[in-house]
Design an enzyme around this catalytic site. Structure first.
Site, PDB file in Angstrom:
ATOM      1  N   THR A 185       0.658  -1.281   0.002  1.00 50.69           N
ATOM      2  CA  THR A 185       0.171   0.124  -0.051  1.00 50.69           C
ATOM      3  C   THR A 185       0.686   1.332  -0.077  1.00 50.69           C
ATOM      4  O   THR A 185       1.935   1.076   0.222  1.00 50.69           O
ATOM      5  CB  THR A 185      -0.982   0.044   1.121  1.00 50.69           C
ATOM      6  OG1 THR A 185      -0.133   0.234   2.411  1.00 50.69           O
ATOM      7  CG2 THR A 185      -1.647  -1.154   1.241  1.00 50.69           C
ATOM      8  N   GLU A 329      -5.367  -3.594  -1.921  1.00 45.98           N
ATOM      9  CA  GLU A 329      -6.019  -4.744  -1.460  1.00 45.98           C
ATOM     10  C   GLU A 329      -6.974  -5.350  -2.624  1.00 45.98           C
ATOM     11  O   GLU A 329      -7.536  -6.454  -2.507  1.00 45.98           O
ATOM     12  CB  GLU A 329      -6.704  -4.585  -0.158  1.00 45.98           C
ATOM     13  CG  GLU A 329      -5.643  -4.107   1.145  1.00 45.98           C
ATOM     14  CD  GLU A 329      -5.425  -2.695   1.194  1.00 45.98           C
ATOM     15  OE1 GLU A 329      -5.237  -1.675   0.144  1.00 45.98           O
ATOM     16  OE2 GLU A 329      -5.048  -2.063   2.201  1.00 45.98           O
ATOM     17  N   LYS A 438     -14.227  15.982  13.004  1.00 39.48           N
ATOM     18  CA  LYS A 438     -15.116  15.586  13.992  1.00 39.48           C
ATOM     19  C   LYS A 438     -15.511  17.199  14.496  1.00 39.48           C
ATOM     20  O   LYS A 438     -14.511  17.584  15.261  1.00 39.48           O
ATOM     21  CB  LYS A 438     -14.853  14.757  14.862  1.00 39.48           C
ATOM     22  CG  LYS A 438     -16.024  14.359  15.832  1.00 39.48           C
ATOM     23  CD  LYS A 438     -15.694  13.034  16.796  1.00 39.48           C
ATOM     24  CE  LYS A 438     -17.147  12.609  17.346  1.00 39.48           C
ATOM     25  NZ  LYS A 438     -16.503  11.281  18.010  1.00 39.48           N
ATOM     26  N   TRP A 443     -19.729  14.624  12.247  1.00 44.56           N
ATOM     27  CA  TRP A 443     -18.749  14.301  11.118  1.00 44.56           C
ATOM     28  C   TRP A 443     -18.768  15.193  10.004  1.00 44.56           C
ATOM     29  O   TRP A 443     -19.815  15.594   9.637  1.00 44.56           O
ATOM     30  CB  TRP A 443     -18.473  12.966  10.674  1.00 44.56           C
ATOM     31  CG  TRP A 443     -18.189  11.844  11.578  1.00 44.56           C
ATOM     32  CD1 TRP A 443     -19.201  10.979  12.302  1.00 44.56           C
ATOM     33  CD2 TRP A 443     -17.088  11.793  12.099  1.00 44.56           C
ATOM     34  NE1 TRP A 443     -18.540  10.231  13.216  1.00 44.56           N
ATOM     35  CE2 TRP A 443     -17.296  10.606  13.043  1.00 44.56           C
ATOM     36  CE3 TRP A 443     -15.837  12.098  12.071  1.00 44.56           C
ATOM     37  CZ2 TRP A 443     -16.283   9.955  14.009  1.00 44.56           C
ATOM     38  CZ3 TRP A 443     -14.866  11.689  12.728  1.00 44.56           C
ATOM     39  CH2 TRP A 443     -15.219  10.693  13.774  1.00 44.56           C
TER      40      TRP A 443
END
Ligand code: ADP
Length: 537
Positions: A185, A329, A438, A443
């Site tokens: 990654t 992935e 936040k 959010w």
């Protein structure tokens, strides 16, 4: 009842052999660093690849050995893509832009036995040699850059190495579940993690992305992958292209503005792929300079394709941006956003808000989104949930078993992406879990805010991160890069945001900051880790 079908393994040599049999005269074009153009046919490419297989075997490479590449996009890299897995060794494509600690970490973790290096990139390896263990040989690819042959132990030029092999066909049986490649990654949110692809997963992923409802790669296209061959195998495009026998064009280091536009024009490229930042630069360049392009499709992924960019390319140049989502992935293609048949005539807001979504899963992949209690969120286009994914080219674990919490006990991969799903099954990313801001217990989606700011024609790029705030927990800070010759207008941006965000979500005026550039990760994504660190300091 058992089927009566053959047990025919899905392995990469089959793709290579078909290209030679069916398309021996099709071209693979590379623009090298000195601007020279090299043309190879698939027939010649095949001969060089089987010779490379032989050279690797003679040099002692055994099944299961990791063999690394440290290269840009060119035809030699393609030879390595096929030769290494075809002798049952494992292709490890190293990201050339990793920080030294990450670079040495992944070379050691993968236990790379040989590294194939572009001559002009070798310095990055030379400088970190003392931290690299176990590499027995460095093979240097002459990328036609005017730099000296590197000072690496057991270094040999690629063409000399190739001469040690024989041009003989020697394919051994391969179990389709054997490892074919390793990618790490890019480490946007943490240390790189290794994902090991099988022959089968790579083969099926290649078939899938060729589909008309996926990336539509077929023989009649001329494909130029801008996305690096070290970024999740250039999103699988080299494998898929060889599978179809389409003309392939590799840009080497010519990745921006004029260099890229000229190659797109001269080779009559029809389909290309890369991250949004590349297309932003190209868009600005095309607005200033006229080219006669045959380009009809641009695959954009890796980060959210801004809606303004999609609209701009379509309206100004008739080029369609195909928005795709994926991860290391997921091999990487997981979802693609095509307009459905009944949406084709949609215009204006409806059209572009759909084109900007990340789309629906390609056949073979399943997705769902769950809330904090593990329950599926409704498909209402507004309830966010974490995206889960599964399928034959989705990782079931990491190479070294780390982050097991990313995999559920019932066989799904947790992506860490926060998404909404709508009534037609279209997925839209609202943020990465780690990038959400936040504010007073609620959010804010940094991606939504960025998209709105980037829809302003005077804005080139915008990145939003949270800063600590004594009253609001976190408050959004917007870093804005204006288009050349323009200025950032914080008041104008604030007014525009007011129409779409609640007042408690809005940034303060002096948190809308003009900057000359936004730091990027090794694969061209906004590097929010750096921005957050700057804010803390
Ligand atoms: P890293 O996780 O280190 O960034 P990857 O290259 O595997 O490495 O990145 C995968 C992530 O990139 C996804 O989880 C998602 O957050 C982001 N991403 C990929 N494609 C898109 C897209 N089309 N829109 C928004 N985000 C995307």
């Amino acid at each position: 009842m058992r089927s009566t079908m053959m047990d025919y393994p899905l392995v990469l040599p089959s793709i290579l052999k078909r290209a030679k049999e069916v398309h021996p005269h099709k071209e693979i074009v590379t623009k090298w660093h000195d601007n020279s153009i090299q043309r190879l046919t698939y027939g010649e490419f095949y001969k060089r690849t089987i010779r490379l297989m032989s050279a690797l075997r003679k040099a002692g490479v055994k099944p299961g050995d990791a063999i690394a590449t440290f290269c840009l996009n060119h035809s030699v890299h393609l030879e390595l893509y096929f030769a290494i897995p075809s002798i049952r060794a494992v292709l490890h494509t190293i990201n050339i832009r990793l920080f030294p600690e990450q670079l040495t970490y992944i070379i050691n973790e993968a236990k790379d036995k040989f590294i194939f290096v572009d001559k002009s990139l070798a310095l990055a390896i030379e400088k970190n040699l003392s931290q690299i263990h176990g590499v027995q040989k460095f093979i240097i690819i002459d990328d036609k850059e005017n730099v000296p042959f590197p000072n690496l132990p057991n270094a040999i030029s690629y063409e000399d190495f190739l001469k040690t092999g024989d041009e003989i066909e020697n394919f051994e049986p391969i179990d389709e579940f054997e490892a074919a490649g390793i990618c790490y990654t890019s480490g946007t949110t943490g240390n790189p993690k290794g994902v090991v692809y099988s022959h089968r997963s790579t083969y099926l992923h290649s078939m899938s992305i060729c589909m008309g409802d996926a990336l539509c790669i077929r023989e009649a296209e001329t494909v130029l992958p801008v996305v690096p061959m070290f970024h999740v195998n250039s999103w699988g495009i080299p494998f898929a292209s060889v599978m179809t026998g389409c003309k392939l064009v590799f840009p080497g280091k010519h990745l921006l503005g004029a260099g890229l536009a000229e190659l797109l024009e001269s080779e009559e490229v029809t389909l290309t792929a890369g991250v949004p930042t590349v297309w932003n630069v190209l868009y600005q360049h095309l607005k200033k300079t006229k080219y006669n392009l045959k380009l009809h499709t641009m695959v954009v992924g890796g980060s959210a394709a801004p809606r303004g960019l999609i609209e701009g390319f379509e309206k100004d140049f008739g080029i369609s941006i195909l928005h795709a989502w994926g991860m290391t992935e997921t091999s990487p293609v997981g979802t693609v956003s095509h307009l459905r048949g009944f949406m084709k005539d949609w215009n204006g807001n409806k059209r572009y808000s759909y084109r900007a979504k990340q789309g629906v899963p390609v056949p073979g992949v399943e997705i769902r989104a769950i809330d904090d209690n593990g329950k599926d969120v409704p498909k209402d286009g507004k309830t966010p949930g974490e995206l889960l994914v599964r399928g034959p080219w989705i990782a079931a674990s990491y190479k070294s078993g780390e982050s097991s919490e990313s995999f559920t006990s019932d066989g799904w991969f947790r992506t860490g992406d926060v998404v909404v799903l709508d009534e037609f099954g279209y997925m839209q990313i609202t943020d990465r879990k780690k990038d959400l801001i936040k504010t007073r217990g609620e959010w804010i989606s940094s991606v939504d805010m960025e998209n709105l700011v980037m829809a302003d024609p005077n804005v080139l790029e915008a990145a939003v991160v949270g800063r600590k705030d004594p009253v609001r927990d976190e408050a959004p800070v917007i870093f804005v890069v204006p288009v050349e010759g323009k200025e950032v207008d914080p008041k104008g941006i604030h007014d525009r945001l007011k129409e779409n965000f609640a007042h408690w979500q809005l940034p303060k005026l002096d948190d809308i900051r003009s900057v000359s550039a936004i730091p990027k990760t090794s694969v061209g994504k906004f590097d929010k880790k750096i921005l957050r660190k700057e804010l803390e300091e």
